[in-house]
Design an enzyme around this catalytic site. Structure first.
Site, PDB file in Angstrom:
ATOM      1  N   LYS A 112      -1.812  -8.098   9.829  1.00 19.18           N
ATOM      2  CA  LYS A 112      -1.796  -6.651  10.030  1.00 19.18           C
ATOM      3  C   LYS A 112      -1.424  -6.270  11.455  1.00 19.18           C
ATOM      4  O   LYS A 112      -0.862  -5.203  11.678  1.00 19.18           O
ATOM      5  CB  LYS A 112      -3.147  -6.046   9.661  1.00 19.18           C
ATOM      6  CG  LYS A 112      -3.379  -5.979   8.167  1.00 19.18           C
ATOM      7  CD  LYS A 112      -4.260  -4.799   7.832  1.00 19.18           C
ATOM      8  CE  LYS A 112      -4.430  -4.665   6.325  1.00 19.18           C
ATOM      9  NZ  LYS A 112      -5.344  -3.565   5.979  1.00 19.18           N
ATOM     10  N   LYS A 199       4.663  -9.795  -6.283  1.00 21.64           N
ATOM     11  CA  LYS A 199       3.640  -8.996  -6.947  1.00 21.64           C
ATOM     12  C   LYS A 199       4.001  -7.512  -6.891  1.00 21.64           C
ATOM     13  O   LYS A 199       4.753  -7.082  -6.013  1.00 21.64           O
ATOM     14  CB  LYS A 199       2.256  -9.286  -6.360  1.00 21.64           C
ATOM     15  CG  LYS A 199       2.014  -8.777  -4.977  1.00 21.64           C
ATOM     16  CD  LYS A 199       0.545  -9.004  -4.605  1.00 21.64           C
ATOM     17  CE  LYS A 199       0.232  -8.237  -3.343  1.00 21.64           C
ATOM     18  NZ  LYS A 199      -1.111  -8.364  -2.856  1.00 21.64           N
ATOM     19  N   LYS A 202       3.826  -1.332  -3.633  1.00 19.37           N
ATOM     20  CA  LYS A 202       4.496  -0.104  -3.224  1.00 19.37           C
ATOM     21  C   LYS A 202       5.442  -0.371  -2.054  1.00 19.37           C
ATOM     22  O   LYS A 202       6.515   0.210  -1.961  1.00 19.37           O
ATOM     23  CB  LYS A 202       3.452   0.935  -2.837  1.00 19.37           C
ATOM     24  CG  LYS A 202       4.056   2.261  -2.435  1.00 19.37           C
ATOM     25  CD  LYS A 202       3.013   3.332  -2.338  1.00 19.37           C
ATOM     26  CE  LYS A 202       3.636   4.624  -1.870  1.00 19.37           C
ATOM     27  NZ  LYS A 202       3.853   4.664  -0.416  1.00 19.37           N
TER      28      LYS A 202
HETATM   29  N1  TRP Z   1     -10.669  -4.615   3.285  1.00 13.59           N
HETATM   30  C1  TRP Z   1     -10.659  -4.153   1.919  1.00 13.59           C
HETATM   31  C2  TRP Z   1      -9.205  -4.195   1.410  1.00 13.59           C
HETATM   32  O1  TRP Z   1      -8.295  -4.107   2.183  1.00 13.59           O
HETATM   33  C3  TRP Z   1     -11.200  -2.755   1.812  1.00 13.59           C
HETATM   34  C4  TRP Z   1     -12.661  -2.693   2.092  1.00 13.59           C
HETATM   35  C5  TRP Z   1     -13.268  -2.014   3.103  1.00 13.59           C
HETATM   36  C6  TRP Z   1     -13.691  -3.313   1.343  1.00 13.59           C
HETATM   37  N2  TRP Z   1     -14.603  -2.157   3.036  1.00 13.59           N
HETATM   38  C7  TRP Z   1     -14.903  -2.951   1.975  1.00 13.59           C
HETATM   39  C8  TRP Z   1     -13.689  -4.157   0.231  1.00 13.59           C
HETATM   40  C9  TRP Z   1     -16.122  -3.430   1.507  1.00 13.59           C
HETATM   41  C10 TRP Z   1     -14.908  -4.619  -0.240  1.00 13.59           C
HETATM   42  C11 TRP Z   1     -16.107  -4.271   0.393  1.00 13.59           C
HETATM   43  O2  TRP Z   1      -9.006  -4.269   0.216  1.00 13.59           O
END
Ligand code: TRP
Length: 337
Positions: A112, A199, A202
């Site tokens: 990222k 996969k 978008k």
């Molecule tokens: N990081 C997760 C993703 O990109 C999103 C997310 C934020 C999340 N907080 C969370 C997932 C807590 C599970 C639990 O998909």
């Protein structure tokens, strides 16, 4: 009665919801609601870790809320992260129980941060992006969640969450936080119909995803032009495109149609148009239902906002309780104003 176990998950308010998101995660959430106490959080604090447009974020957040409700997530299980500022407060405290060394080894940050540098146009990477996994740990620990439904890509984040919880518990001398466990349920990873090697996503462009609210004609057109055989597949093997169409059929719950077409395929008599038609019928049935539900919701925007503010307020009570206890355990001060 035995107390139900709890589940927490988060989702970022970005982009449209496509069948890849739906079959890969959200459909599973809808099912989990039957057996667990669930909190599903739209994580807008996470969304601002990457370059983004402040004028569009709030709308994207409400859009996602409506989309989730339209496909079957119950409003009482939904909350918006920024309406519960205790997530950010707990994140700060947990930062101080997080190993800097472990945080530097998060692989998602590597991907990222490269993306952030590119998108910002000035090589910018926010410290928030680096801290992203600790905020995620706060999301999970603040509700003492037993389970987090995750895919492989989030395994490392959950491992870090457990590490933070353990360190916290050791430091304060109490088994305070529940160590959350991953919940691996069968989810189907559907691929792009235009390029079945990749996969559904978008970011690859319009041809590469099918919106769950897609209007029927356009959806049928997209399935009709799905790649089937490119001639590269070794004899006797199913090509990725055909496999993906079968997968879409199965994911849509059309098991009988799937099995009978599979028999025809094995007998060497399958016409791809027939397979495509069955897939288009199955997806159209889903998207027609979703679209109708979404139209109803769109007509009641104000009511929905009120409903989600209300559910966030109810869910927030649990978050406040945790933060109050955490402050006590860590020597920080609590004041009731
Ligand atoms: N990081 C997760 C993703 O990109 C999103 C997310 C934020 C999340 N907080 C969370 C997932 C807590 C599970 C639990 O998909």
């Amino acid at each position: 009665m035995e107390q139900r176990k709890s589940v927490l998950s988060g989702i970022q308010p970005t982009g449209h919801m496509h069948f890849g998101n739906y079959f890969g995660a959200v459909k599973n959430w809808v099912r989990l609601q039957e057996d667990y106490t669930c909190v599903f959080c739209v994580v807008d604090y996470h969304a601002i870790t990457m370059p983004y447009n402040p004028k569009k974020l709030a709308e994207a957040t409400w859009d996602l809320v409506a989309n989730l409700m339209a496909v079957g997530v119950k409003p009482e299980n939904l909350c918006i992260q920024s309406l519960i500022p205790e997530h950010a407060e707990l994140c700060w405290i947990l930062n101080c129980f997080t190993s800097y060394g472990l945080l530097t080894r998060m692989t998602q940050f590597k991907d990222k941060s490269a993306q952030s540098q590119e998108e910002s146009g000035e090589g910018f990477i926010s410290a928030g992006l680096f801290d992203y996994p600790v905020l995620q740990a706060a999301d999970i620990l603040i509700y003492r969640a037993d389970y987090v439904p995750i895919g492989k890509d989030q395994e490392q984040h959950l491992e870090l969450t457990r590490n933070i919880a353990q360190r916290f518990n050791n430091q304060v001398g109490k088994e305070y936080f529940v160590l959350p466990e991953p919940l691996y349920t069968e989810v189907l990873k559907v691929r792009s119909t235009a390029d079945p090697e990749r996969k559904m996503s978008k970011s690859l462009g319009e041809k590469h995803y099918i919106n769950v609210f897609e209007e029927e004609n356009r959806l049928r057109k997209q399935i009709r032009s799905a790649v089937t055989d490119t001639g590269d597949t070794p004899a006797g093997e199913m090509s990725p495109g055909v496999e993906n169409l079968f997968l879409l059929l199965k994911a849509s719950g059309k098991v009988e149609a799937h099995n009978s077409l599979m028999d025809t395929y094995r007998a060497g008599n399958l016409k791809y148009v027939d397979l495509k038609e069955a897939v288009a019928d199955a997806l159209a049935e889903l998207s027609n239902g979703f679209r109708a539900r979404k139209a109803e919701l769109a007509a009641n925007k104000k009511e929905i906002k009120n409903q989600i503010r209300e559910s966030s307020a109810v869910i927030r009570k649990r978050a406040q309780e945790t933060v109050r206890e955490v402050k006590e355990l860590t020597g920080l001060l609590n004041v009731r104003f």
